[in-house]
Design a protein around this motif. Structure first.
Motif, PDB file in Angstrom:
ATOM      1  N   GLU A  28     -32.641 -35.587  -9.284  1.00 30.09           N
ATOM      2  CA  GLU A  28     -33.242 -34.895  -8.146  1.00 30.09           C
ATOM      3  C   GLU A  28     -32.218 -34.778  -7.011  1.00 30.09           C
ATOM      4  O   GLU A  28     -31.407 -35.689  -6.783  1.00 30.09           O
ATOM      5  CB  GLU A  28     -34.465 -35.668  -7.643  1.00 30.09           C
TER       6      GLU A  28
ATOM      7  N   LEU B  47     -32.826 -35.058  -3.960  1.00 30.01           N
ATOM      8  CA  LEU B  47     -33.126 -36.091  -2.962  1.00 30.01           C
ATOM      9  C   LEU B  47     -32.404 -37.403  -3.262  1.00 30.01           C
ATOM     10  O   LEU B  47     -32.134 -38.187  -2.352  1.00 30.01           O
ATOM     11  CB  LEU B  47     -34.640 -36.321  -2.887  1.00 30.01           C
TER      12      LEU B  47
ATOM     13  N   VAL C 246     -34.555 -39.947   4.873  1.00 29.98           N
ATOM     14  CA  VAL C 246     -35.351 -39.637   3.684  1.00 29.98           C
ATOM     15  C   VAL C 246     -36.834 -39.946   3.884  1.00 29.98           C
ATOM     16  O   VAL C 246     -37.194 -41.021   4.369  1.00 29.98           O
ATOM     17  CB  VAL C 246     -34.831 -40.429   2.462  1.00 29.98           C
TER      18      VAL C 246
END
Length: 231
Positions: free
Chosen positions: A100, A102, A113
């Motif tokens: 991902e 992220l 985050v």
């Protein structure tokens, strides 16, 4: 101020299989994790704990029970020590999460985050630090400056607490390693906090009961303890 022993829970089947458990209910210690907690408990022998606190999740409650076996002390649930709410990431395999976008942000800029459908890492850090410092103040008020207490929590929670104690920005907390059933030690004072141990797996912590040096008076590392022993 008091001294806190930060214990991460022992290994679970989720840890062993590479699953991000988060707050998923029913995640318990596996056989390895149980033995890890028992080994950590032996390191607390000879140390009279003033109090104990635990995350509300099963794996931490099980670990705290093993760490406190035979002491007559029972850990109080402290919700501020709960695992980070990973939201939609909870229960997923780590090997898929690392793909991902992220993931890279989590490693480089965790302070920015927020997990999809979950908690921000900044909020996680703030509540964990507030909780352990509040517990520390309460234990100190009741038992005095030389008191030692236990807090059983999760990897990211302990890393955030250690980063705060070290004066590190949250973006640097990924440099800290906290293994299952490891013990870390922080002593708080009115002026600053002192990290006495991180991610430790061996050696008795009984010397914490006889702290004679004042941290604020150390220079060049101090003389250390003369009461250290191996379990």
């Amino acid at each position: 101020m008091a001294t806190v022993i930060l214990a991460r829970h022992g290994r679970t089947s989720a840890n062993a299989s590479g699953v991000l458990a988060g707050r998923t209910p029913g995640i318990r210690l596996d056989d390895v994790g149980t033995e890890q907690a028992r080994t950590a408990a032996a390191r607390l022998g000879g140390l009279s704990l003033a109090a104990a606190f635990t995350s509300p999740l099963e794996r931490c409650k099980e670990t705290s029970a093993l760490l406190l076996a035979g002491t007559g002390l029972r850990a109080k649930v402290e919700r501020g020590l709960n695992e980070c709410d990973y939201g939609e990431w909870s229960g997923r395999k780590m090997r898929t999460l690392v793909k991902e976008d992220l993931w890279k942000v989590i490693q480089a800029h965790p302070a920015g985050v927020t997990f999809p459908g979950g908690e921000s890492m900044a909020a996680m850090s703030a509540r964990a630090v507030e909780a352990v410092r509040r517990c520390d103040a309460a234990v100190t008020a009741e038992h005095g400056d030389n008191a030692v207490f236990l807090a059983v929590a999760h990897g990211d929670i302990i890393k955030a607490i250690l980063a705060d104690a070290l004066g590190m920005h949250l973006d640097a907390f990924q440099r800290i390693v906290v293994d299952p059933a490891s013990l870390s030690v922080v002593r708080y004072t009115p002026k600053r906090s002192y990290v006495l141990a991180t991610n430790s797996h061996e050696g008795s912590l009984a010397h914490l009961a006889a702290q004679t040096e004042k941290p604020d008076e150390k220079l060049g590392g101090g003389a250390g303890s003369t009461s250290r022993a191996t379990p």
